[in-house]
Design a protein around this motif. Structure first.
Motif, PDB file in Angstrom:
ATOM      1  N   LYS A 258      11.004 -26.415  44.779  1.00 14.48           N
ATOM      2  CA  LYS A 258      11.927 -25.625  44.546  1.00 14.48           C
ATOM      3  C   LYS A 258      13.493 -26.126  44.118  1.00 14.48           C
ATOM      4  CE  LYS A 258      12.851 -22.218  47.419  1.00 14.48           C
ATOM      5  NZ  LYS A 258      13.048 -20.943  48.582  1.00 14.48           N
ATOM      6  N   LEU A 259      13.728 -27.179  44.695  1.00 19.59           N
ATOM      7  CA  LEU A 259      14.842 -27.811  44.311  1.00 19.59           C
ATOM      8  C   LEU A 259      14.970 -28.305  42.789  1.00 19.59           C
ATOM      9  CD1 LEU A 259      15.783 -29.928  47.736  1.00 19.59           C
ATOM     10  CD2 LEU A 259      17.464 -28.357  46.546  1.00 19.59           C
ATOM     11  N   MET A 260      13.842 -28.860  42.364  1.00 18.47           N
ATOM     12  CA  MET A 260      13.673 -29.371  41.100  1.00 18.47           C
ATOM     13  C   MET A 260      13.839 -28.121  40.107  1.00 18.47           C
ATOM     14  SD  MET A 260      10.884 -32.542  41.524  1.00 18.47           S
ATOM     15  CE  MET A 260      10.044 -32.205  39.995  1.00 18.47           C
ATOM     16  N   GLY A 261      12.988 -27.232  40.445  1.00 10.48           N
ATOM     17  CA  GLY A 261      13.073 -26.114  39.772  1.00 10.48           C
ATOM     18  C   GLY A 261      14.571 -25.354  39.507  1.00 10.48           C
ATOM     19  N   LEU A 262      15.315 -25.134  40.634  1.00 12.96           N
ATOM     20  CA  LEU A 262      16.633 -25.129  40.530  1.00 12.96           C
ATOM     21  C   LEU A 262      17.389 -25.759  39.419  1.00 12.96           C
ATOM     22  CD1 LEU A 262      18.298 -22.769  42.088  1.00 12.96           C
ATOM     23  CD2 LEU A 262      18.989 -24.811  43.808  1.00 12.96           C
ATOM     24  N   MET A 263      17.156 -27.091  39.459  1.00  8.94           N
ATOM     25  CA  MET A 263      18.127 -27.889  38.475  1.00  8.94           C
ATOM     26  C   MET A 263      17.382 -27.518  37.117  1.00  8.94           C
ATOM     27  SD  MET A 263      18.293 -31.326  40.624  1.00  8.94           S
ATOM     28  CE  MET A 263      19.798 -31.944  39.842  1.00  8.94           C
ATOM     29  N   GLN A 264      15.959 -27.662  37.213  1.00 10.57           N
ATOM     30  CA  GLN A 264      15.430 -27.742  35.736  1.00 10.57           C
ATOM     31  C   GLN A 264      15.846 -26.274  34.943  1.00 10.57           C
ATOM     32  OE1 GLN A 264      11.366 -28.264  36.947  1.00 10.57           O
ATOM     33  NE2 GLN A 264      11.580 -30.579  36.753  1.00 10.57           N
ATOM     34  N   ASN A 265      15.899 -25.436  36.007  1.00  6.81           N
ATOM     35  CA  ASN A 265      16.491 -24.067  35.319  1.00  6.81           C
ATOM     36  C   ASN A 265      17.559 -23.989  34.408  1.00  6.81           C
ATOM     37  OD1 ASN A 265      14.149 -22.499  36.494  1.00  6.81           O
ATOM     38  ND2 ASN A 265      15.245 -21.718  38.149  1.00  6.81           N
ATOM     39  N   MET A 266      18.546 -25.003  34.916  1.00  4.57           N
ATOM     40  CA  MET A 266      19.720 -25.030  34.302  1.00  4.57           C
ATOM     41  C   MET A 266      19.433 -25.535  32.841  1.00  4.57           C
ATOM     42  SD  MET A 266      22.739 -26.203  36.392  1.00  4.57           S
ATOM     43  CE  MET A 266      24.408 -25.000  35.990  1.00  4.57           C
ATOM     44  N   VAL A 267      18.649 -26.954  32.857  1.00  4.63           N
ATOM     45  CA  VAL A 267      18.428 -27.503  31.576  1.00  4.63           C
ATOM     46  C   VAL A 267      17.845 -26.928  30.793  1.00  4.63           C
ATOM     47  CG1 VAL A 267      17.324 -29.631  30.838  1.00  4.63           C
ATOM     48  CG2 VAL A 267      18.814 -29.666  32.920  1.00  4.63           C
ATOM     49  N   ASN A 268      16.908 -25.854  31.210  1.00  2.00           N
ATOM     50  CA  ASN A 268      16.057 -24.835  30.336  1.00  2.00           C
ATOM     51  C   ASN A 268      16.881 -23.676  29.736  1.00  2.00           C
ATOM     52  OD1 ASN A 268      13.905 -26.514  30.395  1.00  2.00           O
ATOM     53  ND2 ASN A 268      13.047 -25.522  32.196  1.00  2.00           N
ATOM     54  N   ASP A 269      18.080 -23.451  30.318  1.00  2.00           N
ATOM     55  CA  ASP A 269      18.918 -22.569  29.850  1.00  2.00           C
ATOM     56  C   ASP A 269      19.554 -22.837  28.348  1.00  2.00           C
ATOM     57  OD1 ASP A 269      20.973 -20.613  29.266  1.00  2.00           O
ATOM     58  OD2 ASP A 269      21.656 -20.509  31.299  1.00  2.00           O
ATOM     59  N   SER A 270      18.923 -22.469  27.502  1.00  2.00           N
ATOM     60  CA  SER A 270      19.452 -22.965  25.912  1.00  2.00           C
ATOM     61  C   SER A 270      20.808 -22.329  25.781  1.00  2.00           C
ATOM     62  CB  SER A 270      18.429 -22.525  24.882  1.00  2.00           C
ATOM     63  OG  SER A 270      18.466 -21.136  24.781  1.00  2.00           O
ATOM     64  N   ARG A 271      21.284 -21.164  26.147  1.00  2.00           N
ATOM     65  CA  ARG A 271      22.787 -20.834  25.839  1.00  2.00           C
ATOM     66  C   ARG A 271      23.684 -21.707  26.654  1.00  2.00           C
ATOM     67  NH1 ARG A 271      26.800 -19.366  28.109  1.00  2.00           N
ATOM     68  NH2 ARG A 271      26.027 -19.772  30.108  1.00  2.00           N
ATOM     69  N   ASP A 275      25.744 -24.680  24.363  1.00  2.00           N
ATOM     70  CA  ASP A 275      27.289 -24.617  24.574  1.00  2.00           C
ATOM     71  C   ASP A 275      27.943 -26.103  25.027  1.00  2.00           C
ATOM     72  OD1 ASP A 275      29.949 -23.178  24.583  1.00  2.00           O
ATOM     73  OD2 ASP A 275      29.952 -23.695  26.751  1.00  2.00           O
ATOM     74  N   PHE A 276      27.231 -26.858  26.065  1.00  2.00           N
ATOM     75  CA  PHE A 276      27.442 -28.094  26.268  1.00  2.00           C
ATOM     76  C   PHE A 276      27.513 -29.101  25.225  1.00  2.00           C
ATOM     77  CE2 PHE A 276      25.223 -31.970  27.697  1.00  2.00           C
ATOM     78  CZ  PHE A 276      26.473 -32.746  28.160  1.00  2.00           C
ATOM     79  N   PHE A 277      26.081 -28.948  24.443  1.00  2.00           N
ATOM     80  CA  PHE A 277      26.222 -30.002  23.290  1.00  2.00           C
ATOM     81  C   PHE A 277      27.168 -29.794  22.366  1.00  2.00           C
ATOM     82  CE2 PHE A 277      21.155 -29.389  24.027  1.00  2.00           C
ATOM     83  CZ  PHE A 277      21.374 -30.691  24.854  1.00  2.00           C
ATOM     84  N   GLY A 278      27.551 -28.701  21.986  1.00  2.00           N
ATOM     85  CA  GLY A 278      28.465 -28.394  20.909  1.00  2.00           C
ATOM     86  C   GLY A 278      29.940 -28.736  21.414  1.00  2.00           C
ATOM     87  N   ARG A 279      30.180 -28.423  22.674  1.00  2.00           N
ATOM     88  CA  ARG A 279      31.633 -29.162  23.145  1.00  2.00           C
ATOM     89  C   ARG A 279      31.624 -30.533  23.445  1.00  2.00           C
ATOM     90  NH1 ARG A 279      34.703 -24.607  25.368  1.00  2.00           N
ATOM     91  NH2 ARG A 279      33.424 -22.930  25.255  1.00  2.00           N
ATOM     92  N   PHE A 280      30.553 -31.266  23.824  1.00  2.00           N
ATOM     93  CA  PHE A 280      30.496 -32.642  24.249  1.00  2.00           C
ATOM     94  C   PHE A 280      30.570 -33.308  22.912  1.00  2.00           C
ATOM     95  CE2 PHE A 280      27.668 -36.446  25.153  1.00  2.00           C
ATOM     96  CZ  PHE A 280      28.648 -37.017  25.837  1.00  2.00           C
ATOM     97  N   LEU A 328      23.322 -20.677  15.712  1.00  2.00           N
ATOM     98  CA  LEU A 328      24.245 -20.231  16.499  1.00  2.00           C
ATOM     99  C   LEU A 328      25.754 -20.225  15.695  1.00  2.00           C
ATOM    100  CD1 LEU A 328      24.283 -19.968  19.639  1.00  2.00           C
ATOM    101  CD2 LEU A 328      25.832 -22.234  19.662  1.00  2.00           C
ATOM    102  N   ASN A 329      26.053 -18.870  15.662  1.00  2.00           N
ATOM    103  CA  ASN A 329      27.276 -18.559  15.023  1.00  2.00           C
ATOM    104  C   ASN A 329      28.473 -19.072  15.818  1.00  2.00           C
ATOM    105  OD1 ASN A 329      26.032 -17.684  12.813  1.00  2.00           O
ATOM    106  ND2 ASN A 329      26.610 -15.550  13.115  1.00  2.00           N
ATOM    107  N   GLU A 330      28.689 -20.240  16.106  1.00  2.00           N
ATOM    108  CA  GLU A 330      29.907 -20.790  16.510  1.00  2.00           C
ATOM    109  C   GLU A 330      30.228 -21.998  15.862  1.00  2.00           C
ATOM    110  OE1 GLU A 330      29.904 -21.042  20.976  1.00  2.00           O
ATOM    111  OE2 GLU A 330      28.450 -19.397  20.911  1.00  2.00           O
ATOM    112  N   LEU A 331      31.759 -22.383  15.677  1.00  2.00           N
ATOM    113  CA  LEU A 331      31.936 -23.522  15.353  1.00  2.00           C
ATOM    114  C   LEU A 331      32.764 -24.326  16.414  1.00  2.00           C
ATOM    115  CD1 LEU A 331      31.929 -25.010  12.361  1.00  2.00           C
ATOM    116  CD2 LEU A 331      34.361 -24.538  12.140  1.00  2.00           C
ATOM    117  N   PHE A 332      32.305 -25.369  16.661  1.00  2.00           N
ATOM    118  CA  PHE A 332      32.892 -26.350  17.688  1.00  2.00           C
ATOM    119  C   PHE A 332      33.695 -27.382  17.014  1.00  2.00           C
ATOM    120  CE2 PHE A 332      28.870 -24.631  19.377  1.00  2.00           C
ATOM    121  CZ  PHE A 332      29.288 -24.366  20.668  1.00  2.00           C
ATOM    122  N   ILE A 333      35.066 -27.462  17.476  1.00  2.00           N
ATOM    123  CA  ILE A 333      36.143 -28.218  17.111  1.00  2.00           C
ATOM    124  C   ILE A 333      36.734 -28.928  18.281  1.00  2.00           C
ATOM    125  CG2 ILE A 333      38.024 -28.565  15.631  1.00  2.00           C
ATOM    126  CD1 ILE A 333      37.583 -25.983  14.221  1.00  2.00           C
TER     127      ILE A 333
END
Ligand code: SIN
Ligand code: CO
Length: 387
Positions: A258-271, A275-280, A328-333
């Motif tokens: 259940k704990l792993m699932g909680l964390m994996q759900n986040m990494v599987n949340d493509s939205r 957003d993280f990849f673009g900003r980072f 994705l229709n977003e520009l990251f600057i």
């Protein structure tokens, strides 16, 4: 602020088969490319490099190995007497942010995506100068400027690493697979993780075009920082099914899942991840020369359009990262996201090119959302008029 240099537009070009390089060597094995950039003029003098190393915003180091004693000092520097001796090296990071010739050198490597690019580091070494055997987590193209250096490179392998001098990390001796002298215009490609060591044979300049390759720890650390800045509510662990027949000291298999699932759900949340990849990846790691326009010089959209109509082009500030994610229709600057609703190709041109003129932007110039955002970016100093 570092000295301003005039745009000289020097002539140099890549002189190797990029396709062949990507298929056989990129991230696979080290390679020497003789006369890989041809011609390769001096991009800056040791004095200009020293000038950059005097500036607060510019990251620099002097590494010396006098009488077998390694020492590393961080800049900015006021004087350079150490460089009058043998076995001394001055290293300056992100010269492409401050010197147009170094920025032009970076442009030759646009065949590698910008999100992987780190910077152009320039070093000046006196005879016998070098930073010792070491391993970088970054892939690098080392281009020899004036003078020559003797390089040894080993196959990528785990080696014992240790600290010498202040903040200097070196590794144990290794068996070289490349053992050669680089002359002006020669390129040495070193994938991340391959040990290497260069020693200057005469006073020499070296240009390192570096590419980042984050490991899992770096990505998770950066993701944790991203989450700290994010205000939204996240799912919390909950166990309404918990009974009273458990061992007090145990975390059951079911609970671990259940704990792993909680964390994996986040990494599987493509939205979230996109957003993280673009900003980072668009956040600049080192200072850039962004000069927001003052009150009197700020422009409005009408002035933006009329300046473009006059044939003046816009140039992106050196080192500013502008990225988009496919689909994705977003520009990251520089770590910020700017969503848009139309004219995706024009935003993509802003990410894919350093300079743009009316011809590039003609389609989007009648779109108030586009001109509004571009006006905002010009006023922020992200793009400037290249008159
Ligand atoms: C240098 O330019 O002196 C060092 C480059 C490197 O080994 O990464
Ligand atoms: Co290195």
């Amino acid at each position: 602020m570092p000295p301003l240099f005039y745009w000289l537009n020097i002539y140099m070009k890549i002189n190797f088969d990029i396709n062949h390089f990507m298929v056989d060597y990129w991230q696979r094995q080290p390679l020497v490319i003789r006369q890989g950039i041809e011609p390769f003029p001096d991009l800056l003098s040791p004095e200009e490099l020293a000038g950059l190393a005097m500036e607060e915003e510019v990251q620099s180091r002097i590494v010396t190995n006098h009488r077998g004693n390694w020492q590393a000092i961080s800049g900015p520097f006021e004087q350079f007497e150490k460089l009058e001796q043998n076995a001394s090296t001055l290293l300056v990071q992100a010269t492409n942010h401050w010197h147009p010739n170094c920025s032009q050198l970076a442009e030759l490597f646009h065949f590698i995506p910008n999100w992987r690019f780190d910077d152009v580091m320039v070093s000046y070494a006196t005879e016998q100068g070098g930073v010792g055997p070491h391993i970088d987590q970054y892939g690098v193209f080392i281009i020899q400027g004036s003078g020559s250096r003797h390089w040894k490179v080993g196959a990528c392998q785990p080696l014992c690493e240790f600290a010498t001098g202040d903040g200097l990390k070196q590794c144990e001796e290794f068996k070289p697979v490349i053992d050669t002298v680089l002359n002006t215009g020669d390129i040495l490609y070193i994938p991340p993780g391959c040990p290497h060591c260069g020693i200057s044979l005469s006073p020499s300049m070296s240009y390192s075009v570096g590419f980042r390759a984050p490991d899992q720890r770096e990505l998770f650390n950066a993701f944790a920082d991203y989450l700290l800045d994010d205000e939204q509510n996240y799912s919390r662990y909950s166990d309404p099914e918990l009974s009273n027949d458990h061992a007090w000291g145990e975390i059951t298999r079911h609970q671990q899942q259940k704990l792993m699932g909680l964390m994996q759900n986040m990494v599987n949340d493509s939205r979230l991840m996109r957003d993280f990849f673009g900003r980072f990846f668009s956040a600049t790691q080192r200072d850039i020369n962004v000069l927001p326009l003052d009150e009197q010089s700020r422009i409005n959209t009408t002035e933006l359009i009329s300046t473009l109509n006059h044939g003046i082009s816009l140039h992106r500030v050196e080192g500013l990262k502008v990225l988009y994610l496919q689909g994705l229709n977003e520009l990251f600057i520089d770590g910020e996201s700017y969503p848009f609703s139309a004219n995706a190709e024009s935003y993509r041109l802003l990410a894919n090119q350093m300079s743009l003129n009316l011809t590039h932007l003609s389609k989007a110039i009648s779109d108030p959302e586009f001109t509004g955002l571009l006006t905002q970016w010009v006023n922020s100093g992200f793009w400037y008029w290249n008159e």
